[in-house]
Scaffold this motif. Structure first.
Motif, PDB file in Angstrom:
ATOM      1  N   THR A   1      95.625 -88.109  21.310  1.00 15.93           N
ATOM      2  CA  THR A   1      96.751 -87.612  22.101  1.00 15.93           C
ATOM      3  C   THR A   1      96.320 -87.283  23.520  1.00 15.93           C
ATOM      4  N   ARG A   2      95.156 -86.640  23.646  1.00 11.41           N
ATOM      5  CA  ARG A   2      94.670 -86.286  24.984  1.00 11.41           C
ATOM      6  C   ARG A   2      94.294 -87.528  25.784  1.00 11.41           C
ATOM      7  N   LEU A   3      93.742 -88.525  25.099  1.00 13.62           N
ATOM      8  CA  LEU A   3      93.435 -89.775  25.794  1.00 13.62           C
ATOM      9  C   LEU A   3      94.705 -90.392  26.376  1.00 13.62           C
ATOM     10  N   GLY A   4      95.758 -90.421  25.583  1.00  6.65           N
ATOM     11  CA  GLY A   4      97.022 -90.955  26.079  1.00  6.65           C
ATOM     12  C   GLY A   4      97.570 -90.148  27.241  1.00  6.65           C
ATOM     13  N   SER A   5      97.408 -88.827  27.152  1.00  9.15           N
ATOM     14  CA  SER A   5      97.877 -87.967  28.234  1.00  9.15           C
ATOM     15  C   SER A   5      97.103 -88.218  29.520  1.00  9.15           C
ATOM     16  N   HIS A   6      95.781 -88.385  29.392  1.00  3.72           N
ATOM     17  CA  HIS A   6      94.949 -88.647  30.571  1.00  3.72           C
ATOM     18  C   HIS A   6      95.311 -89.989  31.210  1.00  3.72           C
ATOM     19  N   LEU A   7      95.597 -90.994  30.376  1.00  3.84           N
ATOM     20  CA  LEU A   7      95.986 -92.300  30.916  1.00  3.84           C
ATOM     21  C   LEU A   7      97.307 -92.189  31.671  1.00  3.84           C
ATOM     22  N   GLY A   8      98.245 -91.413  31.122  1.00  7.79           N
ATOM     23  CA  GLY A   8      99.513 -91.210  31.823  1.00  7.79           C
ATOM     24  C   GLY A   8      99.326 -90.495  33.140  1.00  7.79           C
ATOM     25  N   LEU A   9      98.454 -89.484  33.148  1.00  6.16           N
ATOM     26  CA  LEU A   9      98.171 -88.762  34.375  1.00  6.16           C
ATOM     27  C   LEU A   9      97.529 -89.672  35.415  1.00  6.16           C
ATOM     28  N   MET A  10      96.633 -90.540  34.949  1.00  5.94           N
ATOM     29  CA  MET A  10      95.946 -91.456  35.864  1.00  5.94           C
ATOM     30  C   MET A  10      96.940 -92.427  36.495  1.00  5.94           C
ATOM     31  N   ARG A  11      97.862 -92.945  35.685  1.00  5.34           N
ATOM     32  CA  ARG A  11      98.892 -93.836  36.228  1.00  5.34           C
ATOM     33  C   ARG A  11      99.764 -93.105  37.243  1.00  5.34           C
ATOM     34  N   GLY A  12     100.079 -91.850  36.949  1.00  5.68           N
ATOM     35  CA  GLY A  12     100.894 -91.076  37.882  1.00  5.68           C
ATOM     36  C   GLY A  12     100.196 -90.858  39.214  1.00  5.68           C
ATOM     37  N   VAL A  13      98.891 -90.583  39.166  1.00  6.96           N
ATOM     38  CA  VAL A  13      98.131 -90.379  40.402  1.00  6.96           C
ATOM     39  C   VAL A  13      98.098 -91.663  41.224  1.00  6.96           C
ATOM     40  N   LEU A  14      97.834 -92.794  40.564  1.00  5.90           N
ATOM     41  CA  LEU A  14      97.788 -94.068  41.280  1.00  5.90           C
ATOM     42  C   LEU A  14      99.152 -94.422  41.859  1.00  5.90           C
ATOM     43  N   ALA A  15     100.212 -94.222  41.088  1.00  5.48           N
ATOM     44  CA  ALA A  15     101.553 -94.534  41.587  1.00  5.48           C
ATOM     45  C   ALA A  15     101.941 -93.611  42.729  1.00  5.48           C
ATOM     46  N   GLY A  16     101.589 -92.334  42.633  1.00  5.15           N
ATOM     47  CA  GLY A  16     101.897 -91.388  43.697  1.00  5.15           C
ATOM     48  C   GLY A  16     101.167 -91.708  44.963  1.00  5.15           C
ATOM     49  N   ASP A  17      99.913 -92.141  44.850  1.00 12.12           N
ATOM     50  CA  ASP A  17      99.136 -92.493  46.041  1.00 12.12           C
ATOM     51  C   ASP A  17      99.715 -93.728  46.705  1.00 12.12           C
ATOM     52  N   SER A  18     100.186 -94.708  45.905  1.00 15.31           N
ATOM     53  CA  SER A  18     100.767 -95.908  46.484  1.00 15.31           C
ATOM     54  C   SER A  18     102.032 -95.583  47.262  1.00 15.31           C
ATOM     55  N   ALA A  19     102.856 -94.687  46.704  1.00 12.80           N
ATOM     56  CA  ALA A  19     104.082 -94.296  47.396  1.00 12.80           C
ATOM     57  C   ALA A  19     103.780 -93.551  48.669  1.00 12.80           C
ATOM     58  N   GLU A  20     102.761 -92.691  48.623  1.00 12.93           N
ATOM     59  CA  GLU A  20     102.389 -91.918  49.807  1.00 12.93           C
ATOM     60  C   GLU A  20     101.859 -92.822  50.901  1.00 12.93           C
ATOM     61  N   THR A  21     101.060 -93.828  50.486  1.00  9.74           N
ATOM     62  CA  THR A  21     100.495 -94.756  51.458  1.00  9.74           C
ATOM     63  C   THR A  21     101.586 -95.585  52.125  1.00  9.74           C
ATOM     64  N   ALA A  22     102.616 -95.943  51.336  1.00  8.64           N
ATOM     65  CA  ALA A  22     103.685 -96.756  51.891  1.00  8.64           C
ATOM     66  C   ALA A  22     104.532 -95.979  52.885  1.00  8.64           C
ATOM     67  N   SER A  23     104.630 -94.655  52.678  1.00  6.03           N
ATOM     68  CA  SER A  23     105.504 -93.856  53.534  1.00  6.03           C
ATOM     69  C   SER A  23     104.801 -93.273  54.734  1.00  6.03           C
ATOM     70  N   SER A  24     103.507 -92.948  54.598  1.00 15.02           N
ATOM     71  CA  SER A  24     102.792 -92.328  55.707  1.00 15.02           C
ATOM     72  C   SER A  24     101.305 -92.454  55.504  1.00 15.02           C
ATOM     73  N   GLU A  25     100.552 -92.226  56.606  1.00 19.02           N
ATOM     74  CA  GLU A  25      99.097 -92.204  56.529  1.00 19.02           C
ATOM     75  C   GLU A  25      98.659 -90.799  56.199  1.00 19.02           C
ATOM     76  N   SER A  26      97.920 -90.641  55.115  1.00 23.24           N
ATOM     77  CA  SER A  26      97.487 -89.307  54.705  1.00 23.24           C
ATOM     78  C   SER A  26      96.044 -89.378  54.259  1.00 23.24           C
ATOM     79  N   GLY A  27      95.118 -89.114  55.185  1.00 28.68           N
ATOM     80  CA  GLY A  27      93.698 -89.197  54.853  1.00 28.68           C
ATOM     81  C   GLY A  27      93.274 -88.159  53.846  1.00 28.68           C
ATOM     82  N   SER A  28      93.786 -86.920  53.979  1.00 27.37           N
ATOM     83  CA  SER A  28      93.391 -85.867  53.053  1.00 27.37           C
ATOM     84  C   SER A  28      93.850 -86.191  51.647  1.00 27.37           C
ATOM     85  N   ARG A  29      95.061 -86.804  51.514  1.00 30.00           N
ATOM     86  CA  ARG A  29      95.536 -87.174  50.198  1.00 30.00           C
ATOM     87  C   ARG A  29      94.661 -88.274  49.607  1.00 30.00           C
ATOM     88  N   GLY A  30      94.275 -89.263  50.456  1.00 31.54           N
ATOM     89  CA  GLY A  30      93.419 -90.331  49.970  1.00 31.54           C
ATOM     90  C   GLY A  30      92.116 -89.798  49.417  1.00 31.54           C
TER      91      GLY A  30
END
Length: 316
Positions: free
Chosen positions: A235-264
């Motif tokens: 269960t925790r493995l699945g949760s970590h994979l979901g969290l990892m996908r969320g981080v990657l998707a959030g970073d892609s959206a942030e990169t598309a909207s603005s430049e954020s070095g600290s977020r990167g």
């Protein structure tokens, strides 16, 4: 992350060419290579690069070329005039009359006298200390570096997309292996119960004893099932994979909207932490399961995690 970028800027004050190259590194290491004429700006150059980059071993080469003729030696007219006047005075003192006049002084010989020719830096010493001249030169250097950084980050962005796709493939593999492990787990307990019953019956038969209390068998099987239960880890493995996908998707959206070095920078470190948690849960599954088939799945999961770790450690 690896990458390279080149920027060139030219004005009447000269031209600056900046080349930036980077290789993978968990932290940020900046190596500056500059022309002597712009070496005084090295602290500003490093600060500028650090505003945009947060990981990698980065080499920044900045070359300044002055405008044509700016680096030629300069003639000190005052020194030449002084030499000529002294020659005339010597001629007068020796009663040479018109032997030495302003018309027959050989300027070519005077050019060889000490102090007549000056380096450009000596002739422009006052201008180099002038704040406006320094500001103009720094503006030229800054524009060149920022141009190189723009191209550099674009190349890194393309690489990051490819890296994210590779990480997604490994996460899909891990998820599939976890599903196989979940299917296998009930069979492990059943097989243990069957093997335990066979060993007990064989031991009783060899010693001429009657069958024991089945409650003891059930209790032992239950203890094994509790010790080998990996449902929480899955269960925790699945949760970590979901969290990892969320981080990657959030970073892609942030990169598309603005430049954020600290977020990167934060994304790379956050993913690194999630990778550690994935590895910890996988090790626990391998140690608790006690099954050859599950062990094979664990090996494949750990290989995928290691591939992701190598990418994540350099991701910005």
């Amino acid at each position: 992350m690896t990458g390279q970028g080149r920027g060139e800027t030219s004005t009447a004050a000269g031209s600056v060419v900046t080349e930036i190259r980077s290789v993978n590194n968990r932290g940020l290491k900046i190596i500056l290579r500059t022309s002597d004429s712009v070496s005084e700006f090295e602290p500003k150059m490093e600060a500028l690069v650090r505003q945009h980059l947060h990981r990698g071993s980065v080499t920044v080469q900045v070359r300044f070329t002055p405008p044509p003729g700016a680096d030629l030696p300069r003639i000190n007219a005052d020194v030449v005039r002084s030499y000529a006047e002294q020659l005339a005075q010597v001629a007068d003192s020796l009663a040479m009359g018109d032997a030495v006049t302003s018309t027959n002084i050989d300027l070519a010989h005077l050019m060889q006298m000490p102090g007549v020719l000056e380096s450009p830096s000596a002739g422009s010493q006052n201008r180099s200390s002038d704040e406006k001249a320094l500001a103009a030169k720094w503006s030229l250097v800054q524009e060149s570096i920022e141009s190189a950084l723009d191209r550099f980050k674009q190349m890194r962005s393309d690489e990051a997309i490819a890296m994210a796709e590779s990480i997604e493939q490994d996460m899909t593999l891990i998820q599939a292996r976890c599903e196989e492990i979940a299917k296998r787990t009930p069979q492990v307990v059943a097989r243990y119960q069957e093997r335990l019953r066979e060993r007990i019956e064989k031991a009783l038969s060899e010693n001429g004893l009657s069958a024991g209390d089945p409650v003891d068998l059930i209790r032992e099987v239950q203890l094994f099932a509790d010790r080998s239960d990996i449902s929480e880890e899955l269960t925790r493995l699945g949760s970590h994979l979901g969290l990892m996908r969320g981080v990657l998707a959030g970073d892609s959206a942030e990169t598309a909207s603005s430049e954020s070095g600290s977020r990167g920078e934060a994304v790379g470190r956050k993913l690194d932490f999630i990778i550690q948690e994935l590895n910890r849960e996988t090790n626990t599954i391998g140690s608790k399961a006690g099954d050859a088939e599950i062990a094979e799945h664990v090996v494949e999961i750990k290989c995928a995690i290691e591939r992701m770790r190598e990418l994540v450690q350099n991701l910005e």
